[in-house]
Design an enzyme around this catalytic site. Structure first.
Site, PDB file in Angstrom:
ATOM      1  N   GLY A  17      34.986  37.830  34.568  1.00 24.23           N
ATOM      2  CA  GLY A  17      35.458  38.765  34.985  1.00 24.23           C
ATOM      3  C   GLY A  17      34.596  40.274  34.433  1.00 24.23           C
ATOM      4  CG  ASN A  19      31.260  42.576  39.616  1.00 24.27           C
ATOM      5  OD1 ASN A  19      30.227  43.458  39.616  1.00 24.27           O
ATOM      6  ND2 ASN A  19      30.553  41.587  39.361  1.00 24.27           N
ATOM      7  NE  ARG A  70      35.272  23.695  50.361  1.00 25.28           N
ATOM      8  CZ  ARG A  70      34.082  24.140  49.286  1.00 25.28           C
ATOM      9  NH1 ARG A  70      34.735  25.477  48.710  1.00 25.28           N
ATOM     10  NH2 ARG A  70      33.073  23.562  48.737  1.00 25.28           N
ATOM     11  CG  MET A  95      31.686  31.201  40.911  1.00 22.63           C
ATOM     12  SD  MET A  95      30.429  32.370  41.617  1.00 22.63           S
ATOM     13  CE  MET A  95      28.728  31.360  41.486  1.00 22.63           C
ATOM     14  NE  ARG A  96      37.124  26.304  46.130  1.00 21.55           N
ATOM     15  CZ  ARG A  96      36.819  25.092  46.282  1.00 21.55           C
ATOM     16  NH1 ARG A  96      36.600  24.264  45.455  1.00 21.55           N
ATOM     17  NH2 ARG A  96      37.798  24.412  46.818  1.00 21.55           N
ATOM     18  CB  ILE A  97      32.363  27.261  50.413  1.00 25.30           C
ATOM     19  CG1 ILE A  97      30.579  27.622  48.914  1.00 25.30           C
ATOM     20  CG2 ILE A  97      32.503  27.626  51.384  1.00 25.30           C
ATOM     21  CD1 ILE A  97      29.489  26.691  49.591  1.00 25.30           C
ATOM     22  CG  HIS A 114      24.992  36.830  47.240  1.00 21.79           C
ATOM     23  ND1 HIS A 114      25.044  35.563  46.948  1.00 21.79           N
ATOM     24  CD2 HIS A 114      23.722  36.475  47.605  1.00 21.79           C
ATOM     25  CE1 HIS A 114      24.468  34.399  46.653  1.00 21.79           C
ATOM     26  NE2 HIS A 114      23.138  35.787  46.826  1.00 21.79           N
ATOM     27  CB  THR A 146      32.039  37.063  58.458  1.00 19.78           C
ATOM     28  OG1 THR A 146      30.577  36.641  57.969  1.00 19.78           O
ATOM     29  CG2 THR A 146      31.558  38.587  58.645  1.00 19.78           C
ATOM     30  CD  GLU A 180      27.186  41.108  40.278  1.00 21.93           C
ATOM     31  OE1 GLU A 180      28.329  41.378  40.171  1.00 21.93           O
ATOM     32  OE2 GLU A 180      26.003  40.599  39.944  1.00 21.93           O
TER      33      GLU A 180
HETATM   34  C1  GRF Z   1      28.281  37.912  39.664  1.00 15.23           C
HETATM   35  O1  GRF Z   1      26.658  38.018  39.351  1.00 15.23           O
HETATM   36  C2  GRF Z   1      28.844  37.861  40.632  1.00 15.23           C
HETATM   37  O2  GRF Z   1      27.643  38.690  41.434  1.00 15.23           O
HETATM   38  C3  GRF Z   1      28.697  35.849  40.983  1.00 15.23           C
HETATM   39  O3  GRF Z   1      29.471  35.473  39.338  1.00 15.23           O
HETATM   40  C4  GRF Z   1      28.758  36.970  38.663  1.00 15.23           C
HETATM   41  C5  GRF Z   1      30.545  37.374  38.257  1.00 15.23           C
HETATM   42  O4  GRF Z   1      30.264  37.493  36.714  1.00 15.23           O
HETATM   43  N1  GRF Z   1      28.816  35.778  42.147  1.00 15.23           N
HETATM   44  P1  GRF Z   1      32.023  38.942  36.887  1.00 15.23           P
HETATM   45  O5  GRF Z   1      32.907  36.950  36.667  1.00 15.23           O
HETATM   46  O6  GRF Z   1      32.570  39.243  37.306  1.00 15.23           O
HETATM   47  O7  GRF Z   1      31.804  38.235  35.136  1.00 15.23           O
END
Ligand code: GRF
Length: 224
Positions: A17, A19, A70, A95-97, A114, A146, A180
Site C-alpha cells: 500500500g 501508493n 474470476r 494484483m488481479r486480472i 504498472h 481497458t 510511482e
Molecule cells: C507497485 O510496484 C505497482 O506498480 C505494482 O505493485 C506494486 C504495489 O506496491 N503493480 P504498493 O502496494 O503500492 O506498495
C-alpha cells in the site's frame, strides 16, 4: 462561489500500500481535491489495510479465494464499488486480472500503475525482464484501464537510467521511490480536477488527446 465537489476515490490494493499512502497524503494536504471513500483489498493480509484502518479510511476485504471464479469475484467487486459512486477507481498494486465486463463498467474512470515503461514488459516480473533484455532505462506508467491487460492509453511515464549495480530488488525500490510515488498522485490529481479524461478510447489532457505520455518533467512542483 462554492468549491466544486470533491472527487470520490476508491483505491484497490493487494499489498503493502505504498501508493495508497502517497495518495492519502496528497488527499490529506489538499493536492488531490478528492476524498477516499473506500480501500478495497482482495487479500485480508495486505499490509496496506493496516495503514488504511489507522488512517480511518473505510476498508472492504473481498478475498478472491472465496469466489468460485474470476467472474464471480469481479461481480462482487462491482457490487461493492457501485454504491460507493466512485468517480475514480485507482488500482494501486491491485494484483488481479479483471474481466472485460468489469472493466467496461468502470472504463474511463479507472487508472492503474504498472512498474515498467509500457508497452515494454507487460505482466509480472518487470524488473527482472528489463535487466534480462539489457534495457538502458526503466520506470513506471500510469494508464487508463481497458480490457487489454496493461494495454490502455498511457497518461504519464517516469523513467530513469539503469545503473551497473541495479539488480531486480534495487530496480523495484527505485521504480517505487523515484517514479510511482510521484506520478500516481499527480495523475489522480489531474483526473480529480477534470484535467485528465478518457475520451473516445484515448487519454485527453486539458482538452487534447495526448500524443505521448506525460513525463517527470510535467510534474507540478507539489508532486516532484
Ligand atoms: C507497485 O510496484 C505497482 O506498480 C505494482 O505493485 C506494486 C504495489 O506496491 N503493480 P504498493 O502496494 O503500492 O506498495
Amino acid at each position: 462561489m462554492n468549491a466544486p465537489p470533491l472527487a470520490r476515490l476508491a483505491v484497490l490494493i493487494s499489498g503493502r500500500g505504498r501508493n495508497l499512502m502517497a495518495l492519502h497524503a496528497a488527499v490529506a494536504d489538499g493536492r488531490i481535491p478528492a476524498t477516499i471513500v473506500a480501500v478495497i483489498s482482495n487479500r485480508a493480509d495486505a499490509g496496506g489495510l493496516h495503514f488504511a484502518a489507522e488512517a480511518g479510511l473505510p476498508c472492504f476485504v473481498l478475498p478472491h479465494v472465496d469466489y468460485s471464479d474470476r467472474a464471480a469475484f469481479d461481480r462482487a467487486l462491482a457490487e461493492t464499488l457501485r454504491p460507493l459512486q466512485a468517480d475514480i477507481v485507482v488500482l494501486a498494486g491491485f494484483m488481479r486480472i479483471l474481466t472485460e465486463s468489469f472493466v467496461r463498467e468502470f472504463e474511463g474512470r479507472m487508472l492503474n500503475i504498472h512498474p515498467s515503461l509500457l508497452p515494454r514488459h507487460k505482466g509480472l516480473h518487470t524488473h527482472a525482464s528489463a535487466l534480462r533484455d539489457g534495457d538502458a532505462e526503466h520506470g513506471a506508467t500510469v494508464h487508463f484501464v481497458t480490457p487489454q491487460l496493461d494495454g490502455g492509453p498511457c497518461v504519464i511515464q517516469g523513467k530513469f537510467t539503469i545503473g551497473a549495480h541495479d539488480d531486480a530488488a534495487k530496480l523495484a525500490e527505485r521504480v517505487m521511490d523515484e517514479v510511482e510515488l510521484k506520478i500516481y498522485p499527480q495523475a489522480v490529481a489531474w483526473m480529480a480536477r477534470g484535467e485528465l479524461r478518457f475520451e473516445q478510447g484515448s487519454a485527453a489532457f486539458r482538452g487534447r488527446p495526448l500524443p505521448e505520455p506525460l513525463s517527470l518533467d510535467d510534474l507540478e512542483p507539489g508532486f516532484r
